[in-house]
Design an enzyme around this catalytic site. Structure first.
Site, short mmCIF file in Angstrom:
data_model
loop_
_atom_site.label_atom_id
_atom_site.label_comp_id
_atom_site.label_asym_id
_atom_site.label_seq_id
_atom_site.Cartn_x
_atom_site.Cartn_y
_atom_site.Cartn_z
CE1 TYR A 155 94.89 38.33 47.27
CE2 TYR A 155 93.17 39.84 47.99
CZ TYR A 155 93.77 39.09 46.99
OH TYR A 155 93.25 39.12 45.72
CE LYS A 159 96.29 40.82 45.03
NZ LYS A 159 96.82 40.45 43.72
#
Ligand code: NAD
Length: 247
Positions: A155, A159
């Site tokens: 994740y 990002k």
């Protein structure tokens, strides 16, 4: 009110959580908003209660990881409205695990949704925005893209990748007056964070100077600023909306 009257907006992952708050905020200010989501609300489920605002919102089923699905959805918007003023790349997922237990499928799913999805959607609207000589692309990142997080390597990497994508698109599209920015929330109270354990939640909250999570509408208001004429001279930026978590 009416700041976004007649503007055509696309919000991915727009039927839930932060995306839904963005859809609601921009429609409230007069925009036609297309909520593109993998999971659409059931037919009779109330999406947005206000009838006058409801008329400005249309939901389209899309899988942002699929080029053909994205292109088809964008084509549907263009057939309807002939222009696209604002794209918000908000669709995102988590598949948390410590790296030694993180499998390839969970790495790929997160990168494909959070990063490749934003690329596919941005590319699909780019020609139209370039032709218009105007447009806004707002990517919903995360504070962990800047500071990392144990258990979220996939994740955080997705990002962090969004930051690079934001800055590259900002440079590539600037001459056509297309502004590209990233809003990076910290801890927001949505179904995504609902699945965290109480221990994880209190450890997050303990580190936030404002000592609380954000509401989805507090993220939507920053997106509205970046979508508006008040931010005409801002591009390639990452705005942390995190109660002071990272500073
Ligand atoms: N909640 C938080 O604390 C937080 C913090 C930082 C960043 N974010 C980011 O904000 C965004 C929204 O998060 P949220 O908390 O509202 O999450 P959420 O899980 O409540 O909503 C995400 C939405 O994205 C949609 N989606 C998922 N995969 C998709 C796909 N392949 N194609 C189309 N739509 C898809 C889901 O159906 C859902 O409606 C995400 O990008 C997330 O990473 C959230």
């Amino acid at each position: 009110m009416g700041r976004f009257k007649n503007k055509v907006v696309i919000v991915t992952g727009g039927c839930r959580g932060i995306g839904k708050a963005i859809v609601s905020r921009l429609a409230n200010e007069g925009a036609y908003v297309y909520a593109l989501d993998y999971v659409l609300p059931k037919e009779n489920e109330v999406f947005i209660e206000d009838e006058s605002i409801k008329a400005l919102i249309k939901c389209i089923q899309v899988d942002v990881t699929s080029e053909s699905s994205v292109n088809k959805a964008i084509e549907e918007v263009l057939n309807d409205k002939k222009r696209i003023d604002i794209l918000v790349n908000n669709a995102g997922i988590t598949r948390d695990n410590l790296v030694l237990r993180l499998n390839e499928a969970d790495w790929d799913a997160v990168l494909n949704t959070n990063l490749k999805g934003a690329f596919l959607c941005s590319r699909a609207v780019a020609r139209t925005m370039m032709g218009q000589r105007s447009g806004r692309i707002i990517n919903i990142g995360s504070i962990v893209g800047s500071i990392g997080n144990a258990g979220q390597a996939n994740y955080s990497a997705s990002k962090a990748g969004l930051i690079g994508l934001t800055k590259s698109l900002a440079k590539e599209f600037a001459s056509r007056n297309i502004l590209v920015n990233c809003v990076a929330p910290g801890f927001v109270l949505t179904e995504m964070t609902d699945k965290l354990t109480d221990e994880q939640k209190s450890s997050f909250l303990g580190n936030i100077p404002l000592k609380r999570g954000a509401s989805p509408s507090e993220i939507a208001s920053v997106v509205a600023f970046l979508a508006s004429e008040d931010s005409n001279y801002i591009t390639g930026q990452v705005i942390h909306v995190d109660g002071g978590l990272a500073m």
